[in-house]
Design a protein around this motif. Structure first.
Motif, PDB file in Angstrom:
ATOM      1  N   TYR A  60     -40.496  12.387  23.928  1.00  0.00           N
ATOM      2  CA  TYR A  60     -39.888  13.381  24.813  1.00  0.00           C
ATOM      3  C   TYR A  60     -40.022  12.941  26.260  1.00  0.00           C
ATOM      4  O   TYR A  60     -40.799  12.040  26.597  1.00  0.00           O
ATOM      5  N   VAL A  95     -36.011  16.118  24.316  1.00  0.00           N
ATOM      6  CA  VAL A  95     -36.787  15.666  23.159  1.00  0.00           C
ATOM      7  C   VAL A  95     -35.935  14.799  22.241  1.00  0.00           C
ATOM      8  O   VAL A  95     -34.706  14.905  22.207  1.00  0.00           O
ATOM      9  N   LEU A 147     -34.646  13.987  18.668  1.00  0.00           N
ATOM     10  CA  LEU A 147     -34.450  14.680  17.393  1.00  0.00           C
ATOM     11  C   LEU A 147     -35.245  14.010  16.282  1.00  0.00           C
ATOM     12  O   LEU A 147     -35.702  14.661  15.344  1.00  0.00           O
ATOM     13  N   HIS A 159     -38.154  12.779  16.414  1.00  0.00           N
ATOM     14  CA  HIS A 159     -39.597  12.987  16.500  1.00  0.00           C
ATOM     15  C   HIS A 159     -39.998  14.462  16.405  1.00  0.00           C
ATOM     16  O   HIS A 159     -41.174  14.792  16.580  1.00  0.00           O
ATOM     17  N   ILE A 160     -39.036  15.342  16.145  1.00  0.00           N
ATOM     18  CA  ILE A 160     -39.363  16.757  15.973  1.00  0.00           C
ATOM     19  C   ILE A 160     -40.041  16.955  14.613  1.00  0.00           C
ATOM     20  O   ILE A 160     -39.516  16.540  13.582  1.00  0.00           O
ATOM     21  N   LYS A 161     -41.206  17.618  14.628  1.00  0.00           N
ATOM     22  CA  LYS A 161     -41.917  17.919  13.376  1.00  0.00           C
ATOM     23  C   LYS A 161     -41.487  19.278  12.830  1.00  0.00           C
ATOM     24  O   LYS A 161     -41.285  19.443  11.626  1.00  0.00           O
ATOM     25  N   SER A 162     -41.362  20.267  13.714  1.00  0.00           N
ATOM     26  CA  SER A 162     -40.937  21.603  13.293  1.00  0.00           C
ATOM     27  C   SER A 162     -40.471  22.395  14.496  1.00  0.00           C
ATOM     28  O   SER A 162     -40.777  22.050  15.652  1.00  0.00           O
ATOM     29  N   ILE A 163     -39.704  23.440  14.231  1.00  0.00           N
ATOM     30  CA  ILE A 163     -39.228  24.355  15.260  1.00  0.00           C
ATOM     31  C   ILE A 163     -39.628  25.762  14.836  1.00  0.00           C
ATOM     32  O   ILE A 163     -39.312  26.193  13.724  1.00  0.00           O
ATOM     33  N   ILE A 188     -41.017  23.781  20.045  1.00  0.00           N
ATOM     34  CA  ILE A 188     -40.730  22.629  19.204  1.00  0.00           C
ATOM     35  C   ILE A 188     -42.026  21.841  19.053  1.00  0.00           C
ATOM     36  O   ILE A 188     -42.654  21.469  20.052  1.00  0.00           O
ATOM     37  N   GLU A 189     -42.431  21.626  17.831  1.00  0.00           N
ATOM     38  CA  GLU A 189     -43.670  20.908  17.564  1.00  0.00           C
ATOM     39  C   GLU A 189     -43.388  19.414  17.475  1.00  0.00           C
ATOM     40  O   GLU A 189     -42.601  18.957  16.657  1.00  0.00           O
ATOM     41  N   MET A 190     -44.049  18.657  18.369  1.00  0.00           N
ATOM     42  CA  MET A 190     -43.980  17.208  18.337  1.00  0.00           C
ATOM     43  C   MET A 190     -45.355  16.679  17.947  1.00  0.00           C
ATOM     44  O   MET A 190     -46.337  17.433  17.897  1.00  0.00           O
ATOM     45  N   SER A 207     -46.553  20.541  22.076  1.00  0.00           N
ATOM     46  CA  SER A 207     -45.687  21.652  21.716  1.00  0.00           C
ATOM     47  C   SER A 207     -44.763  21.889  22.898  1.00  0.00           C
ATOM     48  O   SER A 207     -45.221  22.175  24.008  1.00  0.00           O
TER      49      SER A 207
END
Length: 230
Positions: free
Chosen positions: A147, A191, A193, A195-199, A204-206, A210
């Motif tokens: 990010y 950010v 896309l 490397h996004i772990k969850s939303i 957005i959890e990286m 966060s």
């Protein structure tokens, strides 16, 4: 690296353009010239890709100087007067900047130069960027960027291995990263896309942080998620 020179007799104008060049990773300043004779000497001795040329110079105007050149680099004209705009197109200049020059307007001129000189396939297939940090040009692969965080005039680029701080704006970086699997999610964050772990909720959890989702970007993120389930 784009090698450029400034041809300008006003010290303040020299300093402004020099500072803008410092903020632009693709540019390398190789000389500052106070008049046409100094500039011609540099052009004879060194490769110059781009010249920032003041229209009104002592001894010889910038346009008359161009008429003396058999070959010339790409030209971005700078002047306090709009009167010469039509005449300048005789030389197929890249852009015509009116003083006082804002960094945003300067950046648009550089983008015009890049559009002329970078083939479309080079732009789309490029897998990295160079940024200037602590006096060095650092190569960063797009795939490694997790990010980007905006901090006034600076950016912090967080990669899988390091944090890099560079003098650049979010708007400039957003243009560079568009169509590279990145998305602006907040006025201060872009950010990856990949490397996004969850939303969840407004976050957005990286892997390393966060990231908040800005109110103005919520709908875009929601649309992105919905696209996977439609």
């Amino acid at each position: 690296m784009i090698k450029c020179i400034i041809v300008e007799d006003e010290r303040l104008a020299q300093q402004v353009i020099e500072a803008y060049i410092e903020r632009t990773p693709q540019l390398q300043l190789i000389a500052i010239c106070n008049n046409a004779l100094e500039a011609k000497d540099v052009l004879l001795k060194q490769q110059v890709d781009l010249m920032f040329l003041d229209v009104q110079l002592p001894g010889m105007t910038g346009l008359n100087f161009l008429r003396t050149l058999q070959t010339m680099p790409y030209i971005i004209l700078t002047t306090a007067y709009a009167d010469y705009a039509l005449e300048s197109y005789e030389f197929n200049v890249v852009d015509y900047l009116l003083k006082s020059i804002s960094f945003e307007r300067f950046t648009k001129a550089i983008h015009k130069y890049l559009e002329i000189n970078l083939p479309a396939e080079t732009k789309t297939k490029s897998d990295h960027i160079y940024v200037k940090s602590s006096g060095r040009f650092i190569k960063i692969n797009f795939a490694d960027i997790m990010y980007v965080q905006g901090m006034k005039d600076y950016l912090k680029i967080v990669t899988v291995n390091s944090n890099i701080v560079t003098l650049q704006t979010m708007g400039e970086m957003e243009k560079i990263l568009q169509s590279k699997q990145f998305i602006r999610v907040h006025k201060s964050y872009i950010v990856s896309l990949n490397h996004i772990k969850s939303i969840y909720g407004n976050n957005i959890e990286m892997a390393k942080a966060s990231i908040p989702i800005g109110i103005n970007y919520k709908e875009k993120i929601t649309g992105l998620i919905s696209g996977y389930f439609s």
